[in-house]
Design an enzyme around this catalytic site. Structure first.
Site, PDB file in Angstrom:
ATOM      1  N   HIS A   1       0.843  -1.205   0.000  1.00  0.00           N
ATOM      2  CA  HIS A   1       0.000   0.000   0.000  1.00  0.00           C
ATOM      3  C   HIS A   1       0.880   1.258   0.000  1.00  0.00           C
ATOM      4  CE1 HIS A   1      -3.184  -2.581   2.218  1.00  0.00           C
ATOM      5  NE2 HIS A   1      -3.610  -2.401   0.981  1.00  0.00           N
TER       6      HIS A   1
ATOM      7  N   LYS B   1     -15.755  -8.404   3.387  1.00  0.00           N
ATOM      8  CA  LYS B   1     -14.897  -8.592   4.575  1.00  0.00           C
ATOM      9  C   LYS B   1     -15.679  -8.079   5.780  1.00  0.00           C
ATOM     10  CE  LYS B   1     -10.776  -7.711   1.762  1.00  0.00           C
ATOM     11  NZ  LYS B   1      -9.768  -6.713   1.382  1.00  0.00           N
TER      12      LYS B   1
ATOM     13  N   ARG C   1      -2.269  -6.750  -8.081  1.00  0.00           N
ATOM     14  CA  ARG C   1      -1.085  -7.603  -7.928  1.00  0.00           C
ATOM     15  C   ARG C   1      -1.028  -8.716  -8.949  1.00  0.00           C
ATOM     16  NH1 ARG C   1      -2.752  -8.645  -1.910  1.00  0.00           N
ATOM     17  NH2 ARG C   1      -4.613  -8.816  -3.165  1.00  0.00           N
TER      18      ARG C   1
ATOM     19  N   SER D   1      -2.982  -7.795   3.109  1.00  0.00           N
ATOM     20  CA  SER D   1      -3.363  -7.620   4.520  1.00  0.00           C
ATOM     21  C   SER D   1      -3.776  -8.959   5.115  1.00  0.00           C
ATOM     22  CB  SER D   1      -4.508  -6.612   4.632  1.00  0.00           C
ATOM     23  OG  SER D   1      -4.089  -5.367   4.142  1.00  0.00           O
TER      24      SER D   1
HETATM   25  O1  PNS Z   1      -8.783  -3.098   0.132  1.00  0.00           O
HETATM   26  P1  PNS Z   1     -10.090  -3.553  -0.446  1.00  0.00           P
HETATM   27  O2  PNS Z   1     -10.794  -4.493   0.508  1.00  0.00           O
HETATM   28  O3  PNS Z   1      -9.941  -4.154  -1.816  1.00  0.00           O
HETATM   29  O4  PNS Z   1     -11.010  -2.250  -0.590  1.00  0.00           O
HETATM   30  C1  PNS Z   1     -12.300  -2.358  -1.132  1.00  0.00           C
HETATM   31  C2  PNS Z   1     -13.048  -1.023  -1.079  1.00  0.00           C
HETATM   32  C3  PNS Z   1     -13.235  -0.565   0.376  1.00  0.00           C
HETATM   33  C4  PNS Z   1     -12.277   0.018  -1.838  1.00  0.00           C
HETATM   34  C5  PNS Z   1     -14.402  -1.304  -1.779  1.00  0.00           C
HETATM   35  O5  PNS Z   1     -15.029  -2.408  -1.176  1.00  0.00           O
HETATM   36  C6  PNS Z   1     -15.330  -0.096  -1.764  1.00  0.00           C
HETATM   37  O6  PNS Z   1     -15.172   0.795  -2.572  1.00  0.00           O
HETATM   38  N1  PNS Z   1     -16.288  -0.091  -0.817  1.00  0.00           N
HETATM   39  C7  PNS Z   1     -17.268   0.956  -0.683  1.00  0.00           C
HETATM   40  C8  PNS Z   1     -18.626   0.529  -1.285  1.00  0.00           C
HETATM   41  C9  PNS Z   1     -18.545   0.610  -2.794  1.00  0.00           C
HETATM   42  O7  PNS Z   1     -18.477   1.666  -3.357  1.00  0.00           O
HETATM   43  N2  PNS Z   1     -18.473  -0.583  -3.412  1.00  0.00           N
HETATM   44  C10 PNS Z   1     -18.242  -0.708  -4.812  1.00  0.00           C
HETATM   45  C11 PNS Z   1     -19.491  -0.667  -5.615  1.00  0.00           C
HETATM   46  S1  PNS Z   1     -19.010  -0.564  -7.299  1.00  0.00           S
END
Ligand code: PNS
Length: 165
Positions: free
Chosen positions: A17, A41, A91, A128
């Site tokens: 990150h 998650k 990745r 993570s």
């Molecule tokens: O590190 P991650 O778990 O890949 O992050 C995922 C994250 C938090 C960026 C993603 O789940 C997100 O944008 N969540 C907010 C809700 C949302 O907008 N979901 C996507 C719909 S297209």
């Protein structure tokens, strides 16, 4: 001013990150590192405030980085901040497939483009999830998370995983 939003769960933040954040800070005037919730998650190891503190610690020397927490949809938050570009770290092919779908949805819902970036090869194996697994089995995390937060992250995870032993 060219702004970008780098969203993630950051549970906890890793060297991968940080690598992406540093690269973004060179390419953009302002980088929002946005802590969000991933619906798949359900429970995080660190609270959002703890994740914010960790991210602030590892980015404190990068002046154009701002750490923020958001609820709800990323696209709504990006609009609220008037950001036109989402940055996602990838990745491998699995990440690309999944993120491509998210990118399409965010483009459709809000006209916001997603930029994909690979971290340095040496960080590609880090996630993570892997960090949590390693701490659980009492192995230190120095090769995986920034040194300034390694002790705090290791202790928090180890205690959490073994509190009922
Ligand atoms: O590190 P991650 O778990 O890949 O992050 C995922 C994250 C938090 C960026 C993603 O789940 C997100 O944008 N969540 C907010 C809700 C949302 O907008 N979901 C996507 C719909 S297209």
């Amino acid at each position: 001013m060219k702004k970008v939003i780098f969203p993630g769960t950051f549970d906890p933040p890793t060297l991968g990150h940080l690598d992406i954040i540093k690269k973004a800070a060179c390419l953009f005037d302002h980088v929002y590192v946005a802590i969000g919730n991933n619906i798949s998650k359900s429970q995080t190891a660190f609270s959002s405030d703890a994740r914010m503190q960790l991210l602030k610690t590892i980015t404190k020397t990068i002046p154009n980085v701002e750490v923020v927490i958001f609820q709800g949809l990323l696209i709504d938050f990006a609009k609220q901040l008037d950001v036109q570009i989402i940055l996602k770290a990838v990745r491998n092919a699995t990440d690309i497939d999944y993120e491509n779908l998210q990118a399409q949805l965010n483009r459709q819902m809000g006209g916001v483009e997603t930029l994909f970036m690979f971290s340095e090869e040496k960080f590609r194996l880090i996630s993570s999830t892997l960090v949590k697994e390693i701490a659980k089995y009492n192995k230190r995390l120095i090769a995986f998370v920034p040194s300034e937060i390694e002790e705090a992250v290791f202790k928090h995870l180890f205690i959490q995983f073994h509190k009922d032993d």
